[in-house]
Design a protein around this motif. Structure first.
Motif, PDB file in Angstrom:
ATOM      1  N   ARG A 173       0.849  -1.195   0.000  1.00 26.43           N
ATOM      2  CA  ARG A 173       0.000   0.000   0.000  1.00 26.43           C
ATOM      3  C   ARG A 173       0.884   1.244   0.000  1.00 26.43           C
ATOM      4  O   ARG A 173       1.862   1.343   0.738  1.00 26.43           O
ATOM      5  CB  ARG A 173      -0.917   0.015   1.222  1.00 26.43           C
ATOM      6  N   GLY A 174       0.532   2.198  -0.836  1.00 30.52           N
ATOM      7  CA  GLY A 174       1.316   3.409  -0.976  1.00 30.52           C
ATOM      8  C   GLY A 174       2.416   3.284  -2.005  1.00 30.52           C
ATOM      9  O   GLY A 174       3.249   4.191  -2.115  1.00 30.52           O
ATOM     10  N   THR A 175       2.427   2.186  -2.777  1.00 33.13           N
ATOM     11  CA  THR A 175       3.455   1.981  -3.786  1.00 33.13           C
ATOM     12  C   THR A 175       2.778   1.790  -5.152  1.00 33.13           C
ATOM     13  O   THR A 175       1.587   1.463  -5.254  1.00 33.13           O
ATOM     14  CB  THR A 175       4.314   0.751  -3.468  1.00 33.13           C
ATOM     15  N   LEU A 176       3.561   1.974  -6.208  1.00 30.06           N
ATOM     16  CA  LEU A 176       3.039   1.780  -7.553  1.00 30.06           C
ATOM     17  C   LEU A 176       2.648   0.330  -7.818  1.00 30.06           C
ATOM     18  O   LEU A 176       1.602   0.088  -8.452  1.00 30.06           O
ATOM     19  CB  LEU A 176       4.073   2.256  -8.574  1.00 30.06           C
ATOM     20  N   PRO A 177       3.413  -0.683  -7.374  1.00 34.85           N
ATOM     21  CA  PRO A 177       2.946  -2.065  -7.573  1.00 34.85           C
ATOM     22  C   PRO A 177       1.594  -2.350  -6.926  1.00 34.85           C
ATOM     23  O   PRO A 177       0.766  -3.068  -7.499  1.00 34.85           O
ATOM     24  CB  PRO A 177       4.064  -2.909  -6.937  1.00 34.85           C
ATOM     25  N   GLY A 178       1.356  -1.785  -5.743  1.00 32.16           N
ATOM     26  CA  GLY A 178       0.055  -1.984  -5.109  1.00 32.16           C
ATOM     27  C   GLY A 178      -1.071  -1.346  -5.905  1.00 32.16           C
ATOM     28  O   GLY A 178      -2.152  -1.926  -6.065  1.00 32.16           O
ATOM     29  N   VAL A 179      -0.818  -0.144  -6.414  1.00 28.40           N
ATOM     30  CA  VAL A 179      -1.822   0.515  -7.255  1.00 28.40           C
ATOM     31  C   VAL A 179      -2.070  -0.297  -8.517  1.00 28.40           C
ATOM     32  O   VAL A 179      -3.214  -0.456  -8.971  1.00 28.40           O
ATOM     33  CB  VAL A 179      -1.367   1.949  -7.590  1.00 28.40           C
ATOM     34  N   LEU A 180      -1.007  -0.856  -9.101  1.00 24.45           N
ATOM     35  CA  LEU A 180      -1.154  -1.641 -10.323  1.00 24.45           C
ATOM     36  C   LEU A 180      -1.976  -2.896 -10.085  1.00 24.45           C
ATOM     37  O   LEU A 180      -2.776  -3.300 -10.944  1.00 24.45           O
ATOM     38  CB  LEU A 180       0.222  -2.014 -10.877  1.00 24.45           C
ATOM     39  N   LEU A 181      -1.792  -3.540  -8.944  1.00 20.42           N
ATOM     40  CA  LEU A 181      -2.595  -4.725  -8.638  1.00 20.42           C
ATOM     41  C   LEU A 181      -4.087  -4.395  -8.659  1.00 20.42           C
ATOM     42  O   LEU A 181      -4.892  -5.122  -9.261  1.00 20.42           O
ATOM     43  CB  LEU A 181      -2.193  -5.292  -7.275  1.00 20.42           C
ATOM     44  N   ALA A 182      -4.454  -3.312  -8.016  1.00 20.03           N
ATOM     45  CA  ALA A 182      -5.862  -2.927  -7.976  1.00 20.03           C
ATOM     46  C   ALA A 182      -6.368  -2.508  -9.354  1.00 20.03           C
ATOM     47  O   ALA A 182      -7.489  -2.857  -9.746  1.00 20.03           O
ATOM     48  CB  ALA A 182      -6.058  -1.796  -6.963  1.00 20.03           C
ATOM     49  N   ILE A 183      -5.555  -1.779 -10.108  1.00 23.81           N
ATOM     50  CA  ILE A 183      -5.976  -1.329 -11.439  1.00 23.81           C
ATOM     51  C   ILE A 183      -6.178  -2.516 -12.366  1.00 23.81           C
ATOM     52  O   ILE A 183      -7.158  -2.580 -13.127  1.00 23.81           O
ATOM     53  CB  ILE A 183      -4.950  -0.338 -12.011  1.00 23.81           C
ATOM     54  N   VAL A 184      -5.259  -3.475 -12.321  1.00 28.59           N
ATOM     55  CA  VAL A 184      -5.378  -4.654 -13.189  1.00 28.59           C
ATOM     56  C   VAL A 184      -6.626  -5.448 -12.837  1.00 28.59           C
ATOM     57  O   VAL A 184      -7.354  -5.921 -13.728  1.00 28.59           O
ATOM     58  CB  VAL A 184      -4.112  -5.521 -13.076  1.00 28.59           C
TER      59      VAL A 184
END
Length: 318
Positions: A173-184
């Motif tokens: 949480r708070g990182t680009l990989p975490g955001v990417l997981l949710a976006i995907v």
């Protein structure tokens, strides 16, 4: 009744029947034409509400925002020049485009095999798999985002799984990989549904024909099936890419200011700085990038469609 040349003419009642039949056809065609004209008129009137909604709630706000970006504080391209000269804005734009590209790649890697599987299974299994695809649409975006917050937070399930494999004290949480997981996870159904529509239209007998000519299954898929699926793949990828560029809620809640994306920067300019002109300039840059992507996709898909048509017809496709 005799004709002047002495040959017998048709009976009078037969002539009357033919005239009546001709008159009936004339009346029916005129009635059909009279019915078609109002139906076309009604079809045109039915489109007016949709056009009004698009103009009032989409085109008009975009136009006003773009006008302010060119006229405030003074007419010209000052806002655009300032946005493109700001290193922070360029980093945010680069991060946004990188996230969109990575989301497209992940959706292709996960969505193409799933869509291909949908074309292989029977009707019952296809229905069950399609329900799995459509379930996210039945859940609120906010609910899914908060679920990802619970999964990605410190000491959450994802951190526990990573710690089990040796990556301890890792918080997504708070990182680009975490955001990417949710976006995907949010955009994957769009990729699958668009791809399935394209893959279902491909005649699978072509694979059997290729195998009968000596190609193995992998070569037949690579040289026959995959080229015909590329137009649908480009369409699905462009859809996912454009949606990923404009994500706001998910990066806002799961990401951090250090990993902000362009939609967050636009929101901050409007809400905190009240800089509508600067926000309009960033929106204009994003809009131009989207239009450029569409042009690239159209130019890339056109030769693919011609080659696919030529492959399907066995001749020159123009």
């Amino acid at each position: 009744m005799q004709k002047p040349n002495g040959r017998p003419g048709p009976p009078a009642d037969h002539l009357r029947r033919r005239l009546a039949t001709f008159a009936g056809f004339s009346i029916s065609f005129s009635t059909f034409g009279g019915l078609m004209r109002p139906s076309r008129l009604l079809s045109g009137v039915a489109v007016v509400p949709a056009l009004a909604v698009i103009v009032i709630f989409f085109l008009l706000p975009i136009g006003l925002v773009l006008i302010r970006s060119f006229t405030e504080p003074e007419p010209g391209f000052g806002q655009y020049a300032a946005a493109l000269a700001d290193p922070t804005t360029l980093r945010v734009l680069g991060r946004t485009f990188l996230a969109a590209v990575l989301a497209v790649g992940a959706c292709i890697a996960l969505g193409y095999p799933f869509a291909y599987l949908l074309t292989l299974v029977g009707p019952t299994a296809r229905t069950l798999l399609m329900v799995l695809v459509l379930v996210p649409f039945w859940t609120s975006l906010m609910a899914r985002t908060f679920a990802w917050i619970s999964l990605l937070q410190r000491d959450g399930p994802v951190s526990a799984v990573l710690a089990f494999f040796g990556a301890e004290n890792v918080t997504l949480r708070g990182t680009l990989p975490g955001v990417l997981l949710a976006i995907v996870q949010i955009l994957l159904p769009y990729m699958i549904l668009t791809l399935y529509t394209a893959l279902a239209a491909i005649d699978r007998r072509q694979l059997q024909a290729a195998q009968s000519l000596g190609a193995n299954r992998y070569r037949a898929f690579w040289q026959v099936y995959l080229p015909q699926s590329l137009p649908g793949l480009f369409a699905a990828s462009s859809l996912v890419f454009i949606l990923a560029l404009g994500f706001y809620i998910t990066p806002q809640l799961i990401g951090s200011p250090k990993e902000a994306m362009i939609a967050q920067v636009i929101g901050q300019r409007v809400e905190k700085i009240v800089d509508f002109a600067g926000a309009g300039a960033l929106s204009g840059i994003l809009l131009l990038a989207t239009i450029g992507l569409f042009c690239i996709v159209i130019l890339a898909v056109a030769p693919l469609r011609r080659s696919v048509a030529q492959m399907a017809t066995g001749g020159d496709a123009r």
